[in-house]
Design a protein around this motif. Structure first.
Motif, PDB file in Angstrom:
ATOM      1  N   MET B   1       0.855  -1.117  -0.111  1.00 58.98           N
ATOM      2  CA  MET B   1       0.080  -0.047  -0.201  1.00 58.98           C
ATOM      3  C   MET B   1       0.865   1.292   0.023  1.00 58.98           C
ATOM      4  O   MET B   1       2.059   1.313   0.387  1.00 58.98           O
ATOM      5  N   ALA B   2       0.251   2.371  -0.491  1.00 59.13           N
ATOM      6  CA  ALA B   2       1.086   3.589  -0.532  1.00 59.13           C
ATOM      7  C   ALA B   2       1.285   4.064   0.883  1.00 59.13           C
ATOM      8  O   ALA B   2       0.314   3.613   1.771  1.00 59.13           O
ATOM      9  N   ASP B   3       2.128   5.083   1.140  1.00 60.65           N
ATOM     10  CA  ASP B   3       2.507   5.401   2.361  1.00 60.65           C
ATOM     11  C   ASP B   3       1.036   6.543   2.958  1.00 60.65           C
ATOM     12  O   ASP B   3       0.598   6.680   1.889  1.00 60.65           O
ATOM     13  N   GLU B   4       1.091   7.135   4.142  1.00 61.18           N
ATOM     14  CA  GLU B   4       0.134   7.558   4.666  1.00 61.18           C
ATOM     15  C   GLU B   4      -0.225   8.987   3.639  1.00 61.18           C
ATOM     16  O   GLU B   4      -1.354   9.295   3.558  1.00 61.18           O
ATOM     17  N   LYS B   5       0.973   9.383   3.450  1.00 61.95           N
ATOM     18  CA  LYS B   5       0.942  10.846   2.991  1.00 61.95           C
ATOM     19  C   LYS B   5       0.280  10.842   1.481  1.00 61.95           C
ATOM     20  O   LYS B   5      -0.567  11.560   1.180  1.00 61.95           O
ATOM     21  N   LYS B   6       0.260   9.574   0.918  1.00 62.88           N
ATOM     22  CA  LYS B   6      -0.189   9.447  -0.324  1.00 62.88           C
ATOM     23  C   LYS B   6      -1.448   8.975  -0.314  1.00 62.88           C
ATOM     24  O   LYS B   6      -2.232   8.907  -1.282  1.00 62.88           O
ATOM     25  N   LYS B   7      -2.094   8.548   0.855  1.00 54.46           N
ATOM     26  CA  LYS B   7      -3.293   7.830   0.965  1.00 54.46           C
ATOM     27  C   LYS B   7      -4.370   8.798   1.219  1.00 54.46           C
ATOM     28  O   LYS B   7      -5.263   8.581   1.744  1.00 54.46           O
ATOM     29  N   SER B   8      -4.342   9.929   0.424  1.00 53.14           N
ATOM     30  CA  SER B   8      -5.328  10.755   0.064  1.00 53.14           C
ATOM     31  C   SER B   8      -6.389  11.426   0.957  1.00 53.14           C
ATOM     32  O   SER B   8      -6.501  10.863   2.042  1.00 53.14           O
ATOM     33  N   LYS B   9      -6.633  12.504   0.527  1.00 57.10           N
ATOM     34  CA  LYS B   9      -7.860  13.338   1.164  1.00 57.10           C
ATOM     35  C   LYS B   9      -8.530  13.503   0.011  1.00 57.10           C
ATOM     36  O   LYS B   9      -8.540  14.825  -0.373  1.00 57.10           O
ATOM     37  N   ARG B  10      -9.080  12.531  -0.805  1.00 56.33           N
ATOM     38  CA  ARG B  10      -9.943  12.967  -1.922  1.00 56.33           C
ATOM     39  C   ARG B  10     -10.998  13.904  -1.347  1.00 56.33           C
ATOM     40  O   ARG B  10     -11.573  13.592  -0.420  1.00 56.33           O
ATOM     41  N   PRO B  11     -11.544  14.590  -2.508  1.00 57.71           N
ATOM     42  CA  PRO B  11     -12.775  15.353  -1.995  1.00 57.71           C
ATOM     43  C   PRO B  11     -13.771  14.290  -1.854  1.00 57.71           C
ATOM     44  O   PRO B  11     -13.852  13.395  -2.725  1.00 57.71           O
ATOM     45  N   VAL B  12     -14.561  14.359  -0.829  1.00 57.33           N
ATOM     46  CA  VAL B  12     -15.730  13.226  -0.748  1.00 57.33           C
ATOM     47  C   VAL B  12     -16.719  13.600  -1.374  1.00 57.33           C
ATOM     48  O   VAL B  12     -17.258  14.749  -1.656  1.00 57.33           O
ATOM     49  N   PRO B  13     -17.425  12.641  -2.112  1.00 54.39           N
ATOM     50  CA  PRO B  13     -18.140  12.889  -3.217  1.00 54.39           C
ATOM     51  C   PRO B  13     -19.714  13.393  -2.456  1.00 54.39           C
ATOM     52  O   PRO B  13     -20.039  12.961  -1.428  1.00 54.39           O
ATOM     53  N   ARG B  14     -20.446  14.227  -3.060  1.00 54.56           N
ATOM     54  CA  ARG B  14     -21.726  14.803  -2.551  1.00 54.56           C
ATOM     55  C   ARG B  14     -22.667  14.017  -2.706  1.00 54.56           C
ATOM     56  O   ARG B  14     -23.221  14.300  -4.079  1.00 54.56           O
ATOM     57  N   VAL B  15     -23.292  13.105  -2.115  1.00 52.72           N
ATOM     58  CA  VAL B  15     -24.308  12.483  -2.383  1.00 52.72           C
ATOM     59  C   VAL B  15     -25.449  13.264  -2.375  1.00 52.72           C
ATOM     60  O   VAL B  15     -25.840  14.262  -1.417  1.00 52.72           O
ATOM     61  N   ASP B  16     -26.462  12.936  -3.421  1.00 51.05           N
ATOM     62  CA  ASP B  16     -27.763  13.397  -3.429  1.00 51.05           C
ATOM     63  C   ASP B  16     -29.053  12.511  -3.523  1.00 51.05           C
ATOM     64  O   ASP B  16     -28.569  11.330  -3.705  1.00 51.05           O
ATOM     65  N   GLU B  17     -29.917  12.848  -3.616  1.00 53.48           N
ATOM     66  CA  GLU B  17     -31.314  12.168  -3.552  1.00 53.48           C
ATOM     67  C   GLU B  17     -31.131  11.029  -4.590  1.00 53.48           C
ATOM     68  O   GLU B  17     -31.588   9.923  -4.570  1.00 53.48           O
ATOM     69  N   GLU B  18     -30.690  11.382  -5.955  1.00 51.82           N
ATOM     70  CA  GLU B  18     -30.626  10.457  -7.072  1.00 51.82           C
ATOM     71  C   GLU B  18     -29.589   9.260  -6.747  1.00 51.82           C
ATOM     72  O   GLU B  18     -29.787   8.301  -7.460  1.00 51.82           O
ATOM     73  N   SER B  19     -28.470   9.882  -6.281  1.00 46.01           N
ATOM     74  CA  SER B  19     -27.347   8.955  -6.342  1.00 46.01           C
ATOM     75  C   SER B  19     -27.175   8.079  -5.022  1.00 46.01           C
ATOM     76  O   SER B  19     -26.438   7.120  -4.989  1.00 46.01           O
ATOM     77  N   LYS B  20     -28.128   8.315  -4.013  1.00 49.01           N
ATOM     78  CA  LYS B  20     -28.023   7.651  -2.805  1.00 49.01           C
ATOM     79  C   LYS B  20     -27.953   6.118  -2.926  1.00 49.01           C
ATOM     80  O   LYS B  20     -27.089   5.641  -2.337  1.00 49.01           O
ATOM     81  N   PRO B  21     -28.812   5.518  -3.482  1.00 46.92           N
ATOM     82  CA  PRO B  21     -28.426   3.889  -3.685  1.00 46.92           C
ATOM     83  C   PRO B  21     -27.239   3.585  -4.028  1.00 46.92           C
ATOM     84  O   PRO B  21     -26.481   2.512  -3.725  1.00 46.92           O
TER      85      PRO B  21
END
Lengths: 382, 140
Positions: B1-21
Motif C-alpha cells: 500500500m502507498a504510504d500515509e501521505k499518499k493515502k489521499s484526502k480525496r474530495p468526498v463525493p456529495r451524495v444527492d437524492e438521485e445517487s444515494k442507492p
C-alpha cells in the motif's frame, strides 16, 4: 430562418497585453470596447446589445453598469472557451430579429496574474456528475489527455504528429508581434518538454495569460456604411458533448454536430475555406476538432496536420495568430478566434496574411474533450 | 500500500437524492449501475430516471466488478491540495462488463504498467463514514 449575410462584424480589437496585474478585468474589457468601436467608427452610445462571459452569475449587468449602458439585448451564455463564438451567433440572430442594432461582445481576464491554476488545478462544479469525477483527481490537462491516449490507441496517432501542431502554431506566432511566445520550436522540443499528464507534454498545452478583446456585430446594411470592410456572418451552430450515460466515444467532439450544421447553413464545403481558427487548448483538441469538422476522416488527424498542411501557405492554414498554444489564452479564447478570422478576411494580417482570404471557419471548444464540452462553429466571409 | 501521505484526502463525493442507492452500495463494497425496464438501456452515472426515455422504471444492476481500461492518463501535475501529494496517479475510464464506461483511478500497480485494454477489477477505498469510492486494480 437563415441569418446568412444579414449581419456583419464591423469592429474587432484584441487587447495587446498578456500580463496585466496593474489593470482590472473590467478595465481590460472597457479598453477592448474602445478599441473595437474605434476600429468600426462607432461610439459607445451606438451600442444597444451586450454579450460577455467569464464574469460572475449576473456580472453582465455589472459590466453594463461599468460602461453605463442600458442595452436592449443581453447574453452571458457561459459554455466555456467557445462562449464568444456563440455570442457572435446569438448577436447576429438578435440583430436579424430586431432585438438590437449594435451588439458589443467583450472578454477580459487576469487569469495569469491572478494565478489561476486552470490546467492542473482541481475544479468543482457542484453539478450532478461531479460526485462521480472530483474524487478521481481530474485536471483540465488530464481530461484532454484521456482523449489523446485513446486516439493514439485506436488510430496510431503519435506524439510527433501532435507536436507538429505546436510547432506550426509557434511559427505563426513568430509572425505576430503581440504573441507571447515567438521563438521557433521543433518537434523534439515538444517531446522533450516535461509530461504534464500522459501523453500530453507541456508544449502540447496552451498557456494561461491575461488579456481580452472585443467584437462588434451589426446589420450588414449598417456595416457597409462604417469604416472597415464588413465581414459577413454566413452561418453558425452550437452543440455539446458529454459522457452520454456511459457510452461516449471519446474520440468524437461536439464539432461534428455544429460544424456540419454551420457549413450546411452557409452552403459551403471544406475545400471552400481559405483558413480556419480552431480552438487549441491542447494539440489533441486541434487534431480531434479537424476530424470532427470533417476536414479529414476520423483517425486521420495526425497525418493531416503534417507536411505543412495547416501552416501558412498550406492547404488549410489554421490559428495564424499563434493560437492559445503560443499567442494568448486568458482562460478562454473564443473571442480571439473571431478577431483573427476577421483580420484575415479584411487582409490586415501583414506578414501572416493568408493570400486572397475570402472564407473562414471559427470553431470554439469549451470545457474538456474527455468529460464534457461545448462546440460553437461560425462561418465568416467577405 | 502507498504510504500515509499518499493515502489521499480525496474530495468526498456529495451524495444527492438521485445517487444515494449507488453510494449506499459502494459503502457495502458493491458496484451497481442502472438498467431501464422500458428500453433496456444500461446507464451510468446514476440518476433517478433513464436518460434515454425519462422512465423512472429501472433496476439497479449489480456489476461483476470486472472491466477493461478504455483510456487513461498518468497525471504528473495537480496543484490542488487534495492531489498534490498523490502524483503520479492514473485516472482512467474503465469499460465495465455491463457495457458502460466510468471514470476512476487505477491503483495498486505501477502507473507505467497501465495499458488500454488491460483487465481490471473493482476495489473500494473507504473515505468517510458511509462513503467508499470505487477504484480499479489489475485483475487477479
Amino acid at each position: 430562418m437563415s441569418i446568412s449575410r444579414k449581419t456583419a462584424l464591423a469592429g474587432v480589437y484584441e487587447h495587446p497585453l498578456r500580463w496585466a496585474p496593474h489593470k482590472t478585468q473590467y478595465q481590460i474589457m472597457a479598453e477592448s470596447a474602445r478599441g473595437a468601436l474605434e476600429d468600426a467608427g462607432l461610439t459607445i452610445k451606438d451600442v444597444n446589445g451586450l454579450c460577455t462571459s467569464g464574469v460572475g452569475g449576473m456580472g453582465i449587468i455589472a459590466l453594463a453598469e461599468h460602461l453605463n449602458l442600458n442595452p436592449d439585448f443581453l447574453d452571458s451564455n457561459s459554455i466555456g472557451g467557445s462562449s464568444f463564438v456563440s455570442h457572435t451567433a446569438h448577436a447576429a440572430a438578435a440583430i436579424a430579429a430586431g432585438y438590437c442594432d449594435v451588439a458589443l461582445i467583450l472578454y477580459g481576464s487576469k487569469w495569469s496574474s491572478d494565478r489561476f491554476a486552470i490546467g492542473t488545478g482541481g475544479a468543482g462544479s457542484g453539478d450532478p456528475p461531479e460526485q462521480f469525477e472530483g474524487c478521481y483527481g481530474p485536471t483540465t490537462v488530464g481530461d484532454y489527455a484521456l482523449t489523446a491516449q485513446r486516439h493514439m490507441h485506436e488510430f496510431g496517432t503519435t506524439s510527433e504528429q501532435l507536436a507538429e501542431i505546436a510547432v506550426t502554431t509557434r511559427k505563426h506566432a513568430s509572425l505576430n508581434p503581440n504573441a507571447k511566445f515567438r521563438d521557433l520550436i521543433t518537434v523534439d522540443d515538444v517531446l522533450a518538454s516535461r509530461e504534464v499528464s500522459s501523453p500530453l507534454h507541456l508544449l502540447d498545452c496552451c498557456m494561461i495569460s491575461d488579456g481580452g478583446g472585443a467584437l462588434l456585430v451589426t446589420s450588414a446594411e449598417r456595416a457597409r456604411d462604417l469604416k472597415k470592410k464588413p465581414v459577413y456572418i454566413m452561418s453558425a451552430a452550437e452543440s455539446c458533448s458529454h459522457t452520454s450515460a456511459g457510452m461516449r466515444d471519446l474520440t468524437d467532439a461536439a464539432a461534428k454536430q455544429s460544424g456540419a450544421k454551420a457549413m450546411e447553413g452557409a452552403g459551403v464545403s471544406h475545400a471552400d475555406f481559405d483558413m480556419a481558427m480552431i480552438y487549441d487548448s491542447f494539440t489533441i483538441t486541434v487534431c480531434v476538432t479537424l476530424e470532427s469538422l470533417g476536414f479529414c476522416k476520423k483517425g486521420e488527424g495526425g497525418a493531416f496536420v503534417q507536411n505543412g498542411r495547416i501552416g501558412l501557405g498550406g492547404e488549410l492554414p489554421i490559428n495564424t495568430d499563434g493560437g492559445g498554444l503560443s499567442s494568448n489564452h486568458p482562460g478562454m479564447r473564443g473571442i480571439f478566434l473571431v478577431i483573427e478570422a476577421v483580420k484575415q478576411l479584411r487582409g490586415e494580417c501583414g506578414e501572416r496574411q493568408v493570400k486572397d482570404c475570402q472564407l473562414a471557419l471559427c470553431h470554439g471548444t469549451g470545457g474538456t474533450l474527455g468529460l464534457r464540452h461545448s462546440g460553437a462553429s461560425l462561418v465568416l466571409g467577405v | 500500500m502507498a504510504d500515509e501521505k499518499k493515502k489521499s484526502k480525496r474530495p468526498v463525493p456529495r451524495v444527492d437524492e438521485e445517487s444515494k442507492p449507488f453510494w449506499e452500495a459502494c459503502a457495502r463494497h458493491e458496484l451497481y449501475v442502472q438498467k431501464c425496464r422500458v428500453c433496456n438501456t444500461v446507464f451510468y452515472y446514476p440518476r433517478a430516471f433513464c436518460p434515454e426515455d425519462l422512465s423512472q422504471d429501472f433496476d439497479w444492476l449489480k456489476c461483476s466488478g470486472k472491466g477493461t481500461v478504455y483510456t487513461f492518463t498518468i497525471t504528473r501535475q495537480n496543484q490542488s491540495s487534495e492531489f498534490r501529494n498523490k502524483v503520479p496517479y492514473v485516472m482512467a475510464y474503465v469499460e465495465l462488463e455491463e457495457g458502460v464506461r466510468m471514470l476512476t483511478n487505477i491503483v495498486d500497480c505501477d502507473p507505467e504498467m497501465v495499458t488500454i485494454g488491460m483487465p481490471v477489477e473493482v476495489t473500494f477505498e473507504d473515505m468517510a463514514p458511509e462513503i467508499s469510492v470505487p477504484l480499479f486494480k489489475p485483475a487477479a
